[in-house]
Design an enzyme around this catalytic site. Sequence first.
Site, mmCIF file in Angstrom:
data_model
loop_
_atom_site.group_PDB
_atom_site.id
_atom_site.type_symbol
_atom_site.label_atom_id
_atom_site.label_comp_id
_atom_site.label_asym_id
_atom_site.label_seq_id
_atom_site.Cartn_x
_atom_site.Cartn_y
_atom_site.Cartn_z
ATOM 1 N N SER A 160 3.392 -2.031 10.515
ATOM 2 C CA SER A 160 5.006 -1.969 10.400
ATOM 3 C C SER A 160 5.539 -3.503 10.337
ATOM 4 O O SER A 160 6.630 -3.822 10.789
ATOM 5 C CB SER A 160 5.199 -1.671 12.222
ATOM 6 O OG SER A 160 5.046 -0.294 12.350
ATOM 7 N N GLY A 208 2.588 2.412 10.831
ATOM 8 C CA GLY A 208 3.506 3.365 10.534
ATOM 9 C C GLY A 208 4.361 4.089 11.865
ATOM 10 O O GLY A 208 4.787 4.998 12.024
ATOM 11 N N HIS A 237 -9.758 1.371 4.738
ATOM 12 C CA HIS A 237 -8.283 1.532 5.436
ATOM 13 C C HIS A 237 -8.558 2.639 6.684
ATOM 14 O O HIS A 237 -9.440 3.372 6.589
ATOM 15 C CB HIS A 237 -7.223 1.941 4.557
ATOM 16 C CG HIS A 237 -5.962 2.010 5.240
ATOM 17 N ND1 HIS A 237 -5.501 2.819 6.248
ATOM 18 C CD2 HIS A 237 -4.924 0.946 4.989
ATOM 19 C CE1 HIS A 237 -4.340 2.579 6.352
ATOM 20 N NE2 HIS A 237 -3.832 1.446 5.721
ATOM 21 N N GLY A 284 2.966 -1.148 4.277
ATOM 22 C CA GLY A 284 2.923 0.340 3.939
ATOM 23 C C GLY A 284 4.573 1.026 3.581
ATOM 24 O O GLY A 284 5.006 0.425 2.565
ATOM 25 N N GLY A 285 5.172 1.319 4.850
ATOM 26 C CA GLY A 285 6.511 1.891 4.419
ATOM 27 C C GLY A 285 7.461 1.174 3.799
ATOM 28 O O GLY A 285 8.048 1.337 3.010
ATOM 29 N N GLU A 305 -6.881 4.829 7.877
ATOM 30 C CA GLU A 305 -6.717 6.271 7.452
ATOM 31 C C GLU A 305 -8.017 6.790 6.895
ATOM 32 O O GLU A 305 -8.137 8.008 6.995
ATOM 33 C CB GLU A 305 -5.619 6.344 6.618
ATOM 34 C CG GLU A 305 -4.270 5.937 7.447
ATOM 35 C CD GLU A 305 -2.841 5.532 6.656
ATOM 36 O OE1 GLU A 305 -2.891 5.586 5.397
ATOM 37 O OE2 GLU A 305 -1.929 5.061 7.402
ATOM 38 N N ASN A 328 0.987 -0.980 0.108
ATOM 39 C CA ASN A 328 -0.104 -0.130 0.176
ATOM 40 C C ASN A 328 0.810 1.015 0.044
ATOM 41 O O ASN A 328 1.453 1.448 1.038
ATOM 42 C CB ASN A 328 -0.842 0.004 1.227
ATOM 43 C CG ASN A 328 -1.713 1.317 1.233
ATOM 44 O OD1 ASN A 328 -1.663 2.014 0.529
ATOM 45 N ND2 ASN A 328 -2.366 1.325 2.424
ATOM 46 N N TRP A 329 1.141 1.853 -1.105
ATOM 47 C CA TRP A 329 1.957 3.043 -1.400
ATOM 48 C C TRP A 329 1.299 4.431 -0.590
ATOM 49 O O TRP A 329 2.090 5.248 -0.595
ATOM 50 C CB TRP A 329 2.026 3.375 -2.687
ATOM 51 C CG TRP A 329 2.956 2.134 -3.376
ATOM 52 C CD1 TRP A 329 3.438 1.218 -2.916
ATOM 53 C CD2 TRP A 329 3.207 2.027 -4.993
ATOM 54 N NE1 TRP A 329 4.130 0.206 -3.764
ATOM 55 C CE2 TRP A 329 3.810 0.789 -5.147
ATOM 56 C CE3 TRP A 329 2.768 2.882 -6.053
ATOM 57 C CZ2 TRP A 329 4.189 0.591 -6.432
ATOM 58 C CZ3 TRP A 329 3.151 2.620 -7.250
ATOM 59 C CH2 TRP A 329 4.005 1.210 -7.331
ATOM 60 N N LYS A 330 0.065 4.240 -0.188
ATOM 61 C CA LYS A 330 -0.481 5.465 0.487
ATOM 62 C C LYS A 330 -0.340 6.687 -0.440
ATOM 63 O O LYS A 330 -0.376 6.539 -1.751
ATOM 64 C CB LYS A 330 -0.089 5.499 1.813
ATOM 65 C CG LYS A 330 -0.254 4.171 2.695
ATOM 66 C CD LYS A 330 -0.088 4.545 4.061
ATOM 67 C CE LYS A 330 -0.259 3.440 4.765
ATOM 68 N NZ LYS A 330 -0.182 3.207 6.033
ATOM 69 N N GLU A 384 -5.507 -4.684 10.855
ATOM 70 C CA GLU A 384 -4.316 -3.636 10.792
ATOM 71 C C GLU A 384 -4.638 -2.745 11.972
ATOM 72 O O GLU A 384 -5.200 -2.021 12.054
ATOM 73 C CB GLU A 384 -4.334 -2.817 9.578
ATOM 74 C CG GLU A 384 -4.194 -3.468 8.515
ATOM 75 C CD GLU A 384 -3.366 -2.328 7.460
ATOM 76 O OE1 GLU A 384 -2.349 -2.391 6.988
ATOM 77 O OE2 GLU A 384 -4.034 -1.147 7.277
#
Length: 260
Positions: free
Chosen positions: A215, A179, A101, A236-237, A103, A11-13, A173
């Site tokens: 994470s 993150g 999600h 993510g990251g 977010e 997930n590149w966000k 999640e």
Amino acid sequence: MNARRPLVIGNWKMNLDFVEALHLVQQLGVLLKNRPVEHTDVVVAAPFVDLRSVSSIIDSERFAIALGAQHVNSQENGPHTGEISTSMLKRLNVEWVLVGHSERRVHYFMSDEIVAETLRSVVRVGQHAVLCVGEELSIRESDQHEAFVAAQLKSALRGLDEKFHALVTVAYEPLWAIGTGVNATSAQVSEMTALLRTVLRSLSFTSPQVLYGGSVNAENAALLVRESDVDGFLVGGASLKAESFYAILQACDDCYAIKR
Ligand code: 13P
């Protein structure tokens, strides 16, 4: 991990413009061509504006990567300024869509009702929905996490026809792990994936697919996948660098090959 085929989604966000996205997919595609992950499905969930270019390169280079979107509007095409529909995504070969999600839920006020509507509109056009659920730290600290996540899951699946079950993947999640650099432990992941599977089976899902996200990185992926009953990861990251994402894919693939 069990012996079901793993799935890893990057997930590149809100990262990577289309030039950077092309670069990353090119690097990842080459890594996968040189050393294929035979047993693991790979998806990248790119920002809307990157989808066309990423789709073209995956197609022209025949990379073993499927395309995902991070969100979609639940409505059909029409007067929804600034929004994107499932049919628009389908034209771009998007096969996977993240739904709900945290977010989106927290910062863009996506209610449980809208999450359920969105999930139904995604599977109705034949796309895979990745339903995201997870609790905040305060909920876990008050030991309400199981009840909270079970309720979130049931609410999102309300009104879903059984014929669409195979198109639903659930990603656990927890918000406190997203993150933060603090991932859930294997025991915590196992506890929650077991709960999610139990709820899904009670709703007549025959082979529920459950991912973990929060994470996950090249260092902790192998342990998490080995020690918990998870079907893969939503990353993510660590999906923003080809090498770290590839290491996660490899950890899942190795584990599957051993356990099969
Ligand atoms: P991080 O891997 O950066 O914690 O993000 C997890 C996530 O939200 C994936 O959807």
